[in-house]
Design an enzyme around this catalytic site. Structure first.
Site, PDB file in Angstrom:
ATOM      1  CB  THR A 122      -0.911   0.000   1.260  1.00 14.48           C
ATOM      2  OG1 THR A 122      -1.639  -1.215   1.291  1.00 14.48           O
ATOM      3  CG2 THR A 122      -1.866   1.182   1.262  1.00 14.48           C
ATOM      4  CG  ASN A 123       2.173   3.476  -3.113  1.00  9.29           C
ATOM      5  OD1 ASN A 123       3.336   3.475  -2.692  1.00  9.29           O
ATOM      6  ND2 ASN A 123       1.827   2.970  -4.280  1.00  9.29           N
ATOM      7  CG  HIS A 178       7.462   3.042  -4.362  1.00 10.67           C
ATOM      8  ND1 HIS A 178       8.049   2.631  -5.528  1.00 10.67           N
ATOM      9  CD2 HIS A 178       6.137   2.796  -4.506  1.00 10.67           C
ATOM     10  CE1 HIS A 178       7.120   2.159  -6.345  1.00 10.67           C
ATOM     11  NE2 HIS A 178       5.952   2.258  -5.748  1.00 10.67           N
TER      12      HIS A 178
HETATM   13  N1  APR Z   1      -9.247  -3.738   4.980  1.00 13.28           N
HETATM   14  C1  APR Z   1      -9.063  -4.525   3.908  1.00 13.28           C
HETATM   15  N2  APR Z   1      -9.197  -4.091   2.658  1.00 13.28           N
HETATM   16  C2  APR Z   1      -9.527  -2.813   2.478  1.00 13.28           C
HETATM   17  C3  APR Z   1      -9.733  -1.933   3.548  1.00 13.28           C
HETATM   18  C4  APR Z   1      -9.578  -2.442   4.850  1.00 13.28           C
HETATM   19  N3  APR Z   1      -9.743  -1.683   5.934  1.00 13.28           N
HETATM   20  N4  APR Z   1     -10.054  -0.726   3.054  1.00 13.28           N
HETATM   21  C5  APR Z   1     -10.057  -0.840   1.710  1.00 13.28           C
HETATM   22  N5  APR Z   1      -9.726  -2.119   1.368  1.00 13.28           N
HETATM   23  C6  APR Z   1      -9.675  -2.706   0.035  1.00 13.28           C
HETATM   24  C7  APR Z   1     -10.647  -2.071  -0.947  1.00 13.28           C
HETATM   25  O1  APR Z   1     -11.995  -2.483  -0.688  1.00 13.28           O
HETATM   26  C8  APR Z   1     -10.116  -2.576  -2.283  1.00 13.28           C
HETATM   27  O2  APR Z   1     -10.721  -3.780  -2.693  1.00 13.28           O
HETATM   28  O3  APR Z   1      -8.419  -2.545  -0.590  1.00 13.28           O
HETATM   29  C9  APR Z   1      -8.621  -2.834  -1.963  1.00 13.28           C
HETATM   30  C10 APR Z   1      -7.689  -1.989  -2.793  1.00 13.28           C
HETATM   31  O4  APR Z   1      -7.840  -2.375  -4.112  1.00 13.28           O
HETATM   32  P1  APR Z   1      -7.797  -1.347  -5.325  1.00 13.28           P
HETATM   33  O5  APR Z   1      -8.625  -0.148  -4.998  1.00 13.28           O
HETATM   34  O6  APR Z   1      -8.117  -2.098  -6.558  1.00 13.28           O
HETATM   35  O7  APR Z   1      -6.265  -0.867  -5.335  1.00 13.28           O
HETATM   36  P2  APR Z   1      -4.987  -1.647  -5.908  1.00 13.28           P
HETATM   37  O8  APR Z   1      -4.730  -1.239  -7.303  1.00 13.28           O
HETATM   38  O9  APR Z   1      -5.063  -3.091  -5.585  1.00 13.28           O
HETATM   39  O10 APR Z   1      -3.829  -0.968  -5.024  1.00 13.28           O
HETATM   40  C11 APR Z   1      -3.806  -1.122  -3.630  1.00 13.28           C
HETATM   41  O11 APR Z   1      -1.427  -0.782  -3.471  1.00 13.28           O
HETATM   42  O12 APR Z   1       0.160  -0.091  -5.034  1.00 13.28           O
HETATM   43  C12 APR Z   1      -0.670   0.290  -3.983  1.00 13.28           C
HETATM   44  O13 APR Z   1      -1.118   2.604  -4.471  1.00 13.28           O
HETATM   45  C13 APR Z   1      -1.678   1.307  -4.417  1.00 13.28           C
HETATM   46  O14 APR Z   1      -2.352   1.933  -2.211  1.00 13.28           O
HETATM   47  C14 APR Z   1      -2.720   1.183  -3.346  1.00 13.28           C
HETATM   48  C15 APR Z   1      -2.688  -0.311  -3.010  1.00 13.28           C
END
Ligand code: APR
Length: 311
Positions: A122-123, A178
């Site tokens: 996560t970022n 990063h």
């Molecule tokens: N607990 C678990 N999952 C969560 C929570 C939480 N409290 N809050 C949000 N999520 C979930 C969202 O519901 C979503 O399905 O995290 C997921 C994130 O997925 P995407 O929005 O598709 O993002 P993604 O492209 O996978 O990137 C995730 O990684 O590289 C980094 O910058 C990017 O911060 C981002 C992370």
């Protein structure tokens, strides 16, 4: 030997690809966790992949959940929970929202997977992995951030595209946070054992370094509604595999430094030896004065983000 259990926290774009790669590489069984509103998505993605396992000829049990009890006892935890960037956003713009998410994830991983090797994706990465380590109190060898593997993957692929050679033969490393302040080290890159600097002009190399620094933003601009997800997932799996198979790989990762490179108390990208002991060793490279200066500049950006976590 019992199968390994891999908890994937966040079932979004990266989480789904992570689940696919765990199955495809037969690393173990995977539990894809997301918030209750997204439980159906987590269940749907994992069932979809399960139905493909006979076709891939692999054994892996995958399940989706929004109940933290289901991640109990995981050997590896990969965290992608949190918002991704949209065009115009920096990774730091995600901090306020993602720190709250990371806090709840860290509390639950601490409770249910006290012995896991944890990879944070996560970022803003360097601040998120710092927060996760602070909240869990896990030893530093078991909490690592995924950034350098992806950043070098980007650098290597641009070199391969430019030279028309196999990306497999390009070896390189990158230091620092990063983000745009990262410190690629073209001086040390090689292609099939040949110094990269002997194969490419200074201008072309500079252009590749600049493109690497902005590579995440380039993808954000193209996708329009999210950030890179295939290569981040591939990168995190490379790290998980190094741990699970005790491969002793040397990969650039965000590690907690305690004096190395003259840095103390911050997570930042450095080459690390990954094996069954997690981060078994941090490798210190002799840097030029210019490289040192760039690393210190990157550290300032990391410090600023960490200060905002108020941890
Ligand atoms: N607990 C678990 N999952 C969560 C929570 C939480 N409290 N809050 C949000 N999520 C979930 C969202 O519901 C979503 O399905 O995290 C997921 C994130 O997925 P995407 O929005 O598709 O993002 P993604 O492209 O996978 O990137 C995730 O990684 O590289 C980094 O910058 C990017 O911060 C981002 C992370």
């Amino acid at each position: 030997m019992a199968r390994k259990k891999i908890a994937l926290i966040g079932g979004g774009q990266i989480g789904g690809i992570l689940a696919l790669l765990v199955a495809q590489k037969e690393l173990g069984d995977a539990v894809l966790f997301d918030i209750p509103e997204k439980e159906g998505v987590a269940k749907g993605k994992t069932l979809d992949i399960m139905e493909g396992t006979p076709l891939m000829g692999v054994d892996s049990n995958l399940s989706g959940t929004s109940n933290y009890e289901d991640i109990k006892g995981a050997d590896v935890v990969i965290v992608t929970a949190g918002l991704p960037r949209k065009p115009g956003m920096s990774r730091e713009d995600l901090l306020d929202v993602n720190i709250k998410i990371m806090s709840s994830v860290a509390e639950n991983v601490k409770k249910y997977c006290p012995d896991a090797f944890c990879i944070i994706v996560t970022n803003p990465l360097d601040a998120m992995v710092y927060s996760f380590k602070k909240i869990t109190g896990f030893p530093k060898n078991r909490v690592v951030g995924m950034a350098g593997v992806l950043d070098t993957g980007r650098f290597k692929s641009f070199v391969a595209m430019e030279l028309g050679v196999s990306a497999e033969d390009v070896a390189a490393t990158v230091l620092g946070g990063h983000g745009p302040t990262m410190v690629p080290l073209p001086r040390l890159a090689t292609v099939g054992g040949v110094p990269l600097t002997e194969l490419i002009s200074d201008e072309k190399l500079e252009a590749i370094v600049t493109r690497t620094r902005k590579a995440g933003t380039e993808i954000v601009g193209l996708l329009g509604n999210g950030s890179a997800f295939f290569s981040p997932a591939i990168s995190a799996i490379e790290m998980a595999e190094a741990y699970l198979k005790d491969k002793k790989r040397i990969l650039p990762c965000a590690c907690l430094l305690e004096g190395e490179y003259g840095i103390d108390g911050y997570y930042i990208g450095v080459p690390a030896l990954l094996g069954s002991g997690g981060v078994e060793k941090i490798i210190e490279i002799k840097l030029t004065d210019e490289e040192k200066e760039m690393l210190m500049n990157s550290l300032e950006a990391v410090k600023k983000a960490v200060a905002e976590t108020k941890l």
